[in-house]
Design an enzyme around this catalytic site. Structure first.
Site, PDB file in Angstrom:
ATOM      1  N   PHE A 118     -14.341 -10.559 -47.276  1.00 33.31           N
ATOM      2  CA  PHE A 118     -15.778 -10.773 -47.431  1.00 33.31           C
ATOM      3  C   PHE A 118     -16.459 -10.427 -46.104  1.00 33.31           C
ATOM      4  CE2 PHE A 118     -18.590 -13.010 -50.566  1.00 33.31           C
ATOM      5  CZ  PHE A 118     -17.887 -12.664 -51.705  1.00 33.31           C
ATOM      6  N   GLN A 232     -31.765 -15.603 -46.056  1.00 36.38           N
ATOM      7  CA  GLN A 232     -30.771 -14.542 -46.208  1.00 36.38           C
ATOM      8  C   GLN A 232     -31.146 -13.528 -47.295  1.00 36.38           C
ATOM      9  OE1 GLN A 232     -26.433 -15.231 -47.601  1.00 36.38           O
ATOM     10  NE2 GLN A 232     -26.340 -14.456 -45.519  1.00 36.38           N
ATOM     11  N   HIS A 234     -29.528 -10.630 -49.389  1.00 30.39           N
ATOM     12  CA  HIS A 234     -28.237 -10.061 -49.765  1.00 30.39           C
ATOM     13  C   HIS A 234     -28.442  -8.560 -49.905  1.00 30.39           C
ATOM     14  CE1 HIS A 234     -24.533  -9.264 -51.849  1.00 30.39           C
ATOM     15  NE2 HIS A 234     -24.173 -10.533 -51.788  1.00 30.39           N
ATOM     16  N   LEU A 244     -27.729 -10.179 -58.806  1.00 26.22           N
ATOM     17  CA  LEU A 244     -26.799  -9.931 -57.706  1.00 26.22           C
ATOM     18  C   LEU A 244     -25.610  -9.083 -58.132  1.00 26.22           C
ATOM     19  CD1 LEU A 244     -25.924 -10.766 -54.771  1.00 26.22           C
ATOM     20  CD2 LEU A 244     -24.466 -12.435 -55.902  1.00 26.22           C
ATOM     21  N   GLU A 247     -20.808  -9.358 -53.201  1.00 26.95           N
ATOM     22  CA  GLU A 247     -20.202  -8.780 -52.005  1.00 26.95           C
ATOM     23  C   GLU A 247     -18.712  -8.465 -52.239  1.00 26.95           C
ATOM     24  OE1 GLU A 247     -21.757 -10.418 -48.429  1.00 26.95           O
ATOM     25  OE2 GLU A 247     -19.767 -10.733 -47.606  1.00 26.95           O
ATOM     26  N   ARG A 281     -24.229  -9.896 -43.754  1.00 27.26           N
ATOM     27  CA  ARG A 281     -25.331  -9.555 -44.661  1.00 27.26           C
ATOM     28  C   ARG A 281     -26.618  -9.171 -43.940  1.00 27.26           C
ATOM     29  NH1 ARG A 281     -24.162 -14.163 -49.293  1.00 27.26           N
ATOM     30  NH2 ARG A 281     -22.316 -13.076 -50.059  1.00 27.26           N
ATOM     31  N   HIS A 349     -31.706 -14.211 -51.169  1.00 32.55           N
ATOM     32  CA  HIS A 349     -30.516 -14.787 -51.790  1.00 32.55           C
ATOM     33  C   HIS A 349     -30.291 -16.251 -51.456  1.00 32.55           C
ATOM     34  CE1 HIS A 349     -26.583 -14.683 -53.599  1.00 32.55           C
ATOM     35  NE2 HIS A 349     -25.943 -14.901 -52.466  1.00 32.55           N
ATOM     36  N   ARG A 384     -25.767 -16.994 -42.828  1.00 33.50           N
ATOM     37  CA  ARG A 384     -24.567 -17.525 -43.477  1.00 33.50           C
ATOM     38  C   ARG A 384     -23.591 -16.396 -43.787  1.00 33.50           C
ATOM     39  NH1 ARG A 384     -22.851 -18.119 -49.203  1.00 33.50           N
ATOM     40  NH2 ARG A 384     -24.747 -17.069 -49.856  1.00 33.50           N
TER      41      ARG A 384
HETATM   42  C1  LIG Z   1     -26.357 -15.130 -57.891  1.00 34.06           C
HETATM   43  C2  LIG Z   1     -25.722 -15.947 -56.807  1.00 34.06           C
HETATM   44  C3  LIG Z   1     -24.405 -15.726 -56.433  1.00 34.06           C
HETATM   45  C4  LIG Z   1     -23.821 -16.465 -55.410  1.00 34.06           C
HETATM   46  N1  LIG Z   1     -22.521 -16.216 -55.078  1.00 34.06           N
HETATM   47  C5  LIG Z   1     -21.923 -16.976 -54.130  1.00 34.06           C
HETATM   48  C6  LIG Z   1     -20.539 -16.791 -53.807  1.00 34.06           C
HETATM   49  O1  LIG Z   1     -19.836 -15.971 -54.392  1.00 34.06           O
HETATM   50  N2  LIG Z   1     -20.002 -17.572 -52.824  1.00 34.06           N
HETATM   51  C7  LIG Z   1     -20.729 -18.513 -52.162  1.00 34.06           C
HETATM   52  O2  LIG Z   1     -20.177 -19.214 -51.299  1.00 34.06           O
HETATM   53  N3  LIG Z   1     -22.034 -18.707 -52.463  1.00 34.06           N
HETATM   54  C8  LIG Z   1     -22.643 -17.978 -53.435  1.00 34.06           C
HETATM   55  N4  LIG Z   1     -23.967 -18.194 -53.726  1.00 34.06           N
HETATM   56  C9  LIG Z   1     -24.656 -19.333 -53.115  1.00 34.06           C
HETATM   57  C10 LIG Z   1     -24.188 -20.626 -53.776  1.00 34.06           C
HETATM   58  O3  LIG Z   1     -23.859 -20.372 -55.110  1.00 34.06           O
HETATM   59  C11 LIG Z   1     -25.240 -21.711 -53.744  1.00 34.06           C
HETATM   60  O4  LIG Z   1     -25.723 -21.882 -52.442  1.00 34.06           O
HETATM   61  C12 LIG Z   1     -24.661 -23.044 -54.236  1.00 34.06           C
HETATM   62  O5  LIG Z   1     -24.061 -22.875 -55.500  1.00 34.06           O
HETATM   63  C13 LIG Z   1     -25.719 -24.112 -54.298  1.00 34.06           C
HETATM   64  O6  LIG Z   1     -25.191 -25.247 -54.926  1.00 34.06           O
HETATM   65  P1  LIG Z   1     -25.988 -26.614 -54.904  1.00 34.06           P
HETATM   66  O7  LIG Z   1     -25.109 -27.617 -55.566  1.00 34.06           O
HETATM   67  O8  LIG Z   1     -26.483 -26.886 -53.552  1.00 34.06           O
HETATM   68  O9  LIG Z   1     -27.285 -26.339 -55.810  1.00 34.06           O
HETATM   69  P2  LIG Z   1     -27.471 -25.735 -57.273  1.00 34.06           P
HETATM   70  O10 LIG Z   1     -26.235 -25.232 -57.888  1.00 34.06           O
HETATM   71  O11 LIG Z   1     -28.624 -24.820 -57.186  1.00 34.06           O
HETATM   72  O12 LIG Z   1     -27.871 -27.006 -58.113  1.00 34.06           O
HETATM   73  C14 LIG Z   1     -29.097 -27.687 -57.919  1.00 34.06           C
HETATM   74  C15 LIG Z   1     -29.160 -28.869 -58.856  1.00 34.06           C
HETATM   75  O13 LIG Z   1     -30.283 -29.660 -58.541  1.00 34.06           O
HETATM   76  C16 LIG Z   1     -31.016 -29.977 -59.694  1.00 34.06           C
HETATM   77  N5  LIG Z   1     -32.422 -30.149 -59.321  1.00 34.06           N
HETATM   78  C17 LIG Z   1     -33.190 -29.330 -58.566  1.00 34.06           C
HETATM   79  N6  LIG Z   1     -34.426 -29.842 -58.436  1.00 34.06           N
HETATM   80  C18 LIG Z   1     -34.437 -31.012 -59.129  1.00 34.06           C
HETATM   81  C19 LIG Z   1     -35.429 -32.009 -59.395  1.00 34.06           C
HETATM   82  N7  LIG Z   1     -36.668 -31.908 -58.923  1.00 34.06           N
HETATM   83  N8  LIG Z   1     -35.078 -33.053 -60.163  1.00 34.06           N
HETATM   84  C20 LIG Z   1     -33.829 -33.169 -60.674  1.00 34.06           C
HETATM   85  N9  LIG Z   1     -32.865 -32.259 -60.457  1.00 34.06           N
HETATM   86  C21 LIG Z   1     -33.169 -31.206 -59.690  1.00 34.06           C
HETATM   87  C22 LIG Z   1     -30.760 -28.818 -60.634  1.00 34.06           C
HETATM   88  O14 LIG Z   1     -30.949 -29.220 -61.969  1.00 34.06           O
HETATM   89  C23 LIG Z   1     -29.306 -28.485 -60.318  1.00 34.06           C
HETATM   90  O15 LIG Z   1     -28.451 -29.298 -61.082  1.00 34.06           O
HETATM   91  C24 LIG Z   1     -24.568 -17.460 -54.748  1.00 34.06           C
HETATM   92  C25 LIG Z   1     -25.884 -17.696 -55.115  1.00 34.06           C
HETATM   93  C26 LIG Z   1     -26.467 -16.934 -56.112  1.00 34.06           C
HETATM   94  C27 LIG Z   1     -27.912 -17.172 -56.431  1.00 34.06           C
END
Ligand SMILES: Cc1cc2nc3c(=O)[nH]c(=O)nc-3n(C[C@H](O)[C@H](O)[C@H](O)COP(=O)(O)OP(=O)(O)OC[C@H]3O[C@@H](n4cnc5c(N)ncnc54)[C@H](O)[C@@H]3O)c2cc1C
Length: 572
Positions: A118, A232, A234, A244, A247, A281, A349, A384
């Site tokens: 990566f 960031q 991407h 997306l 990578e 990135r 991203h 990141r």
């Molecule tokens: C397309 C894509 C691909 C990616 N690929 C990778 C990868 O391969 N490797 C890597 O390391 N990272 C990757 N990332 C980044 C990584 O996936 C995210 O940073 C990470 O999954 C975030 O997880 P999280 O649990 O913080 O939030 P999220 O998974 O975004 O979850 C947020 C949660 O909060 C809840 N929520 C939000 N606001 C409220 C509210 N007001 N009230 C109640 N609930 C709320 C939502 O319902 C959800 O359940 C990628 C991101 C994207 C967009």
């Protein structure tokens, strides 16, 4: 009268960080009950869409030292080194735990876990499950969480306010989107795990639900947002949709090519050295923008782009290692990567910045924690490295879960009468917004203008005048938001009301971001300025802290925790 419910710990968010925190919390204490509140069904959290993988040392030719140094260097020396040290040591334990819980990691012939290259990583340390890593990780966590009936889910409930009273967190207020009722959910500790805020920009890989709610909730209660200027891009998003292309395509050997058919990351000096397509990135996104500005891009209906060429990898490799990439490219852009290059351009991203926390995920409000993309624990600094984020959600989700339980055990419930009243005041505020007819502004117009100004002032390349203009326009948009007119008065799935609440949050986050960016007069990581092109450790080796103030955001500084690695020029 709004309903009042009580649990020991309230977790806002059902993505990787929220689920991991919930499991850690119930495992930390046999009697504790956890509320998991999520605005969507947990499996629809953005984590589900992660494609490429999660980083942790697994191979003999790798070490914590190497993962640590890569992360520090990737962060352009703004990551806190104590946090990074803890992260790299916990990472393999967390990914192994995922294995035990059923995550189907891809394997080598001998049965060991397979790892791929990566960007910015000095060896293959990204664990993967084909290119559907987020889906499999989220599924594993969600199913494991179901083993505990002490994790009580409140799905499709939108948290609109944190309850802070008597100097500590006391719970949250949530709108039940399905029924329209407002609930007060009390807890002696609260963990924000609400994810990022990519939707403040027009062109993003982020799902529609990524509106920065948790950042705004904490900011409004006096917790600073940290390092918000670092956004960031991407390098490889599909033009038009912003979907997306992972990578992992470059990890598996893909080339980035301009309209002259030239692999410019190899032939020209963009600072990525021999890493070429596997540079970090921020650098690759800048190189693509430079190529397009030099007239070596392709023109298309959704702006200019360059090519990501996988054709030399062959059908076998593409179909086994990158099946989703093939599916996405075919469906959304009509290109089969086995025989044609994929059009790509840089796309917003990930937010390096977020709610200011310490290494435990603790904020300045006793009992309030944050983990995952909403938080800025200072792992990622100014940039990141790909695949560190999913692991971050696990490592710091688990730590926040455990620490929240410890805190809850020694805290008290606060005054229920006071909290009930606060809940009712919030319910009244939401009620007044529902179908509010008076006002001259439209939701869509404010959101569109917000997106435009964020892109023009806080894009890949930045300069003072356009950033200052963005600061002014976001402030004006905040004023106009107060004059919003809504139409839908219904209670059941009133999505207009939800979108209005989200827009309020986006405006807060955008303002903190633009103000923080305009203030940093240097180029570091993802914050690249045309008017200050070099890094300035003398004056800017600190975290930007942004406080909410009714008169406008107030900035401060926080020291970076250095350690083993002294800041040096970031060259690959
Ligand atoms: C397309 C894509 C691909 C990616 N690929 C990778 C990868 O391969 N490797 C890597 O390391 N990272 C990757 N990332 C980044 C990584 O996936 C995210 O940073 C990470 O999954 C975030 O997880 P999280 O649990 O913080 O939030 P999220 O998974 O975004 O979850 C947020 C949660 O909060 C809840 N929520 C939000 N606001 C409220 C509210 N007001 N009230 C109640 N609930 C709320 C939502 O319902 C959800 O359940 C990628 C991101 C994207 C967009």
């Amino acid at each position: 009268m709004s309903e009042v419910i009580r649990h020991d710990v309230v977790i806002v968010g059902g993505g990787a960080a929220g689920l991991r925190a919930a499991i850690a919390a119930v495992e930390a204490s046999p009697n504790i009950s956890v509320a998991m509140v999520s605005k969507v069904y947990p499996m629809r959290s953005h984590t589900v869409s992660a494609e490429g993988g999660a980083a942790a040392v697994a191979r003999e030719d790798d070490s914590f030292e190497m993962h640590g140094y890569d992360t520090v260097k990737g962060s352009d020396f703004l990551g806190d080194q104590d946090v990074i040290q803890y992260f790299v040591e916990e990472a393999p334990k967390e990914l192994t735990l995922m294995d035990h819980w059923g995550c189907p990691w891809s394997r080598n012939e001998d049965g060991s876990v397979a790892t791929r290259a990566f960007g910015g990583m000095s060896t293959k340390r990204t664990w993967y499950a084909a290119d559907k890593v987020g889906f499999h990780m989220l599924h594993t966590l969600f199913q494991h969480s179901m083993r505990f009936d002490r994790i009580v889910r409140y799905d499709e409930q939108f948290v609109t306010k944190l309850l802070v009273d008597g100097g500590a967190i006391r719970g949250v207020v949530a709108l039940d989107v399905r029924e329209g009722v407002v609930r007060t959910i009390l807890g002696r500790a609260v963990i924000l795990a609400t994810g990022g805020a990519g939707k403040i920009f027009p062109f993003t890989t982020n799902g529609n639900i990524k509106t920065g709610d948790g950042m705004s909730l904490a900011y409004r209660e006096g917790v600073a947002l940290k390092d918000m200027e670092f956004v960031q891009y991407h390098p490889t998003g599909l033009p038009g949709t912003g979907i997306l292309i992972t990578e992992a395509t470059r990890g598996e050997g893909g080339y980035v090519v301009n309209s002259d058919g030239e692999r410019f990351l190899v032939t020209r000096d963009y600072g990525v050295g021999t890493k070429a397509e596997l540079g970090p990135r921020d650098m690759i996104s800048r190189a693509i923008v430079m190529e397009i500005e030099a007239g070596r891009g392709f023109k298309g209906p959704y702006g200019e782009y360059v090519h990501l060429d996988l054709t030399h990898l062959g059908e076998q490799k593409i179909s086994t290692r990158l099946p989703m990439v093939r599916e996405l490219a075919k469906t959304y852009i009509g290109v089969d990567p086995v025989v044609q290059p994929i059009p790509i351009r840089p796309v917003v991203h990930y937010m390096m910045g977020g709610v200011d926390t310490d290494i435990d995920g603790a904020t300045v409000i006793p009992g309030l924690y944050a983990a995952g993309e909403v938080a800025c624990v200072s792992l990622n600094g100014a940039n990141r490295l790909g695949s560190n984020s999913l692991t971050e959600c696990l490592v710091f989700g688990a730590r926040a879960g455990t620490k929240a339980v410890e805190f809850a055990a020694g805290s008290n419930d606060g005054s229920e009468a006071v909290l009930r009243r606060m809940g009712e005041e919030e319910a009244a505020r939401i009620e007044a917004l529902r179908g509010k007819k008076k006002g001259g502004e439209k939701l869509a117009r404010i959101r569109r203008e917000l997106n435009q100004t964020m892109e023009s002032g806080c894009g890949v390349y930045r300069e003072q005048a356009s950033m200052d203009e963005t600061v002014r326009s976001v402030a004006r948009l905040k004023g106009r938001y107060a004059d919003l007119a809504l139409e839908d008065t219904s209670s059941v799935f009133n999505t207009e009301l939800v979108v209005a609440l989200e827009l309020g949050n986006m405006l807060d986050v955008a303002e903190a971001l633009a103000v923080s960016a305009a203030h940093r007069k240097e180029s570091r990581g993802a914050h690249t300025r045309k008017d200050f092109q070099t890094r300035d450790d003398q004056n800017y080796l600190y975290h930007t802290i942004c406080h909410f103030d009714p008169a406008g955001p107030r900035l401060g500084k926080k020291a970076v925790t250095l350690g083993t690695w002294e800041p040096e020029e970031r060259k690959y």
